[in-house]
Design a protein around this motif. Sequence first.
Motif, PDB file in Angstrom:
ATOM      1  N   PRO A  77      65.563  41.237  -8.345  1.00 10.60           N
ATOM      2  CA  PRO A  77      65.498  41.135  -6.880  1.00 10.60           C
ATOM      3  C   PRO A  77      66.864  41.146  -6.207  1.00 10.60           C
ATOM      4  CG  PRO A  77      65.050  38.996  -7.872  1.00 10.60           C
ATOM      5  CD  PRO A  77      65.103  39.993  -8.995  1.00 10.60           C
ATOM      6  N   MET A  78      67.938  40.873  -6.979  1.00 13.36           N
ATOM      7  CA  MET A  78      69.281  40.842  -6.414  1.00 13.36           C
ATOM      8  C   MET A  78      70.153  41.907  -7.079  1.00 13.36           C
ATOM      9  SD  MET A  78      69.037  38.353  -4.227  1.00 13.36           S
ATOM     10  CE  MET A  78      70.733  37.964  -3.783  1.00 13.36           C
ATOM     11  N   ILE A  79      70.978  42.546  -6.252  1.00 14.34           N
ATOM     12  CA  ILE A  79      72.029  43.418  -6.761  1.00 14.34           C
ATOM     13  C   ILE A  79      73.360  42.804  -6.337  1.00 14.34           C
ATOM     14  CG2 ILE A  79      70.570  45.465  -6.649  1.00 14.34           C
ATOM     15  CD1 ILE A  79      72.177  46.230  -4.073  1.00 14.34           C
ATOM     16  N   SER A  80      74.458  43.436  -6.707  1.00 15.78           N
ATOM     17  CA  SER A  80      75.769  43.044  -6.196  1.00 15.78           C
ATOM     18  C   SER A  80      76.327  44.186  -5.365  1.00 15.78           C
ATOM     19  CB  SER A  80      76.738  42.698  -7.330  1.00 15.78           C
ATOM     20  OG  SER A  80      76.404  41.453  -7.903  1.00 15.78           O
ATOM     21  N   ILE A  81      77.032  43.834  -4.290  1.00 17.64           N
ATOM     22  CA  ILE A  81      77.711  44.817  -3.460  1.00 17.64           C
ATOM     23  C   ILE A  81      79.203  44.499  -3.461  1.00 17.64           C
ATOM     24  CG2 ILE A  81      75.716  45.337  -2.020  1.00 17.64           C
ATOM     25  CD1 ILE A  81      76.830  43.445   0.113  1.00 17.64           C
ATOM     26  N   ILE A  82      80.020  45.550  -3.482  1.00 22.23           N
ATOM     27  CA  ILE A  82      81.472  45.387  -3.564  1.00 22.23           C
ATOM     28  C   ILE A  82      82.090  45.761  -2.227  1.00 22.23           C
ATOM     29  CG2 ILE A  82      83.584  46.145  -4.721  1.00 22.23           C
ATOM     30  CD1 ILE A  82      81.859  46.748  -7.195  1.00 22.23           C
ATOM     31  N   ASN A  83      82.794  44.794  -1.633  1.00 23.04           N
ATOM     32  CA  ASN A  83      83.455  45.015  -0.341  1.00 23.04           C
ATOM     33  C   ASN A  83      84.804  45.689  -0.557  1.00 23.04           C
ATOM     34  OD1 ASN A  83      85.624  43.568   1.690  1.00 23.04           O
ATOM     35  ND2 ASN A  83      83.790  44.314   2.717  1.00 23.04           N
ATOM     36  N   ARG A  84      85.105  46.677   0.310  1.00 23.22           N
ATOM     37  CA  ARG A  84      86.377  47.398   0.236  1.00 23.22           C
ATOM     38  C   ARG A  84      87.209  47.141   1.481  1.00 23.22           C
ATOM     39  NH1 ARG A  84      83.259  51.890  -1.908  1.00 23.22           N
ATOM     40  NH2 ARG A  84      83.913  52.333  -4.051  1.00 23.22           N
ATOM     41  N   MET A  85      88.510  47.068   1.286  1.00 22.01           N
ATOM     42  CA  MET A  85      89.476  47.006   2.377  1.00 22.01           C
ATOM     43  C   MET A  85      90.279  48.304   2.358  1.00 22.01           C
ATOM     44  SD  MET A  85      92.544  44.205   2.779  1.00 22.01           S
ATOM     45  CE  MET A  85      94.211  44.750   3.150  1.00 22.01           C
ATOM     46  N   PHE A  86      90.566  48.850   3.553  1.00 21.56           N
ATOM     47  CA  PHE A  86      91.341  50.074   3.691  1.00 21.56           C
ATOM     48  C   PHE A  86      92.622  49.788   4.467  1.00 21.56           C
ATOM     49  CE2 PHE A  86      86.996  51.304   3.121  1.00 21.56           C
ATOM     50  CZ  PHE A  86      87.005  52.504   2.434  1.00 21.56           C
ATOM     51  N   VAL A  87      93.699  50.399   4.023  1.00 24.15           N
ATOM     52  CA  VAL A  87      94.950  50.393   4.765  1.00 24.15           C
ATOM     53  C   VAL A  87      95.192  51.831   5.218  1.00 24.15           C
ATOM     54  CG1 VAL A  87      97.428  49.910   4.714  1.00 24.15           C
ATOM     55  CG2 VAL A  87      95.844  48.484   3.371  1.00 24.15           C
ATOM     56  N   VAL A  88      95.266  52.035   6.532  1.00 24.15           N
ATOM     57  CA  VAL A  88      95.394  53.380   7.099  1.00 24.15           C
ATOM     58  C   VAL A  88      96.671  53.444   7.925  1.00 24.15           C
ATOM     59  CG1 VAL A  88      94.290  55.178   8.484  1.00 24.15           C
ATOM     60  CG2 VAL A  88      92.872  53.479   7.287  1.00 24.15           C
ATOM     61  N   THR A  99      99.657  51.084  11.817  1.00 27.24           N
ATOM     62  CA  THR A  99      99.007  50.639  10.585  1.00 27.24           C
ATOM     63  C   THR A  99      97.734  49.880  10.950  1.00 27.24           C
ATOM     64  OG1 THR A  99     101.116  50.465   9.407  1.00 27.24           O
ATOM     65  CG2 THR A  99      99.232  49.295   8.468  1.00 27.24           C
ATOM     66  N   LEU A 100      96.624  50.330  10.399  1.00 27.25           N
ATOM     67  CA  LEU A 100      95.315  49.696  10.588  1.00 27.25           C
ATOM     68  C   LEU A 100      94.854  49.112   9.261  1.00 27.25           C
ATOM     69  CD1 LEU A 100      92.432  49.283  11.947  1.00 27.25           C
ATOM     70  CD2 LEU A 100      91.929  51.604  11.132  1.00 27.25           C
ATOM     71  N   VAL A 101      94.361  47.880   9.292  1.00 29.00           N
ATOM     72  CA  VAL A 101      93.694  47.296   8.134  1.00 29.00           C
ATOM     73  C   VAL A 101      92.210  47.164   8.480  1.00 29.00           C
ATOM     74  CG1 VAL A 101      93.467  45.270   6.660  1.00 29.00           C
ATOM     75  CG2 VAL A 101      95.735  46.097   7.283  1.00 29.00           C
ATOM     76  N   TRP A 102      91.399  47.805   7.689  1.00 28.30           N
ATOM     77  CA  TRP A 102      89.954  47.866   7.911  1.00 28.30           C
ATOM     78  C   TRP A 102      89.249  47.016   6.865  1.00 28.30           C
ATOM     79  CZ3 TRP A 102      86.448  49.602  11.315  1.00 28.30           C
ATOM     80  CH2 TRP A 102      85.158  49.948  10.898  1.00 28.30           C
ATOM     81  N   GLU A 103      88.458  46.055   7.295  1.00 28.12           N
ATOM     82  CA  GLU A 103      87.639  45.201   6.436  1.00 28.12           C
ATOM     83  C   GLU A 103      88.424  44.251   5.526  1.00 28.12           C
ATOM     84  OE1 GLU A 103      84.090  45.002   6.034  1.00 28.12           O
ATOM     85  OE2 GLU A 103      83.965  46.146   7.881  1.00 28.12           O
ATOM     86  N   PRO A 104      89.376  43.475   6.062  1.00 26.83           N
ATOM     87  CA  PRO A 104      90.079  42.496   5.217  1.00 26.83           C
ATOM     88  C   PRO A 104      89.258  41.204   5.069  1.00 26.83           C
ATOM     89  CG  PRO A 104      90.960  42.419   7.441  1.00 26.83           C
ATOM     90  CD  PRO A 104      89.913  43.502   7.447  1.00 26.83           C
TER      91      PRO A 104
END
Length: 369
Positions: A77-88, A99-104
């Motif tokens: 019933p459960m999975i795992s999800i992996i969060n990503r951070m982007f540096v643009v 410089t943008l940091v997305w999803e820290p």
Amino acid sequence: MTTTDALGDIRPIPEFAGVHDVWPRGDRLEAVREGARRYRERFLRQGQVRAVKSFDIAAAPYPQRFAFQGYSIGPNPMISIINRMFVVQFDGFDGALRTLVWEPTVAAGSGKAPFYAKLQKLSRTLRAESLFVKYYNDPEAVLPRLGLRNADVDYVSFDHLHVQDVRMIMGSDHPIDGEPGPRDPLFPNARMLVQRKELGTLESVHPMQWAWYVDGGMDGVPAERLHVLDGDVELGVGVSLLWTPGHTDGNHSLCVNTPDGVWVSSENGMAADSWQPELSEIPGVRQQARFYGREVVLNANTLEDSLDQYDSMVKEKTMASPSPRDPRWLQVVPSSECAAWKRQWPVVPTFTHGGLDYGTITIPPRADG
């Protein structure tokens, strides 16, 4: 919407003006799709970002029934999800390096959201937390590895503010419960780009939204650290934020132009399968999407407006370029992606784009040399 400030020119995207207001709903979908087609042509001509790098931050448990709209079939019933951070890094329209940091995402803050607080308590009781949780990188430590300082960041943004304690990222002028003093910002010179509708949700959370927002997560965050947006905007050459309502009212998605074409980062879906279910090998996903005549499969933990979310995912896939690794797949990379772990087989992505790694990070001019 604030369109200019000391950080440079932020421009609305005229191709999307009014498309989310078209009625009836079938016509709205086609208006959104056509707006994305027209904007994509101009976006590709505009130029590319200087650099974009992605980093896995943490893996967290997530109900399978939410991840693929209840279509997937699997024993766990459960999975795992992996969060990503982007540096643009990109050139602003004023010519300056940005410089943008997305999803820290700060994992300690996410654990305060009611859903995860309750799940953590249950997992510890069952001694099952280690099966789903894994930590990869601390957002605070990522930039120094690239030769940058956290003070070099101009913009911070999230696709939406589910499970985010914004105080831990942007600072607060009074203490978080249990802390001795006000919280300093993680990125001291950055402003957070956030949709006005997302802030409105935090001001008055509906019971259908409550489980996913950190209570008090914006308390004491100085207003001058926010840059409030209303809809689709271009930040600079090769980078934009597409307003993608539905999952939340204030959802938006990162769009970047690279040597491999356009990438979109979004949490509207949990895997490449979500935007192209006709290619999916996850049991149930292709079959259910075909049965209902649907071209996308929603990340469905919230159903604030599932029709809008559907339209937004079509907007994202219309913007994205084909992958050079396999041109059947479009370059939409989930900001939180279903992990390809054997323990949750057969609910694993059919295709994974992996991380983004383009260009060379530039050290910006500094007063101290």
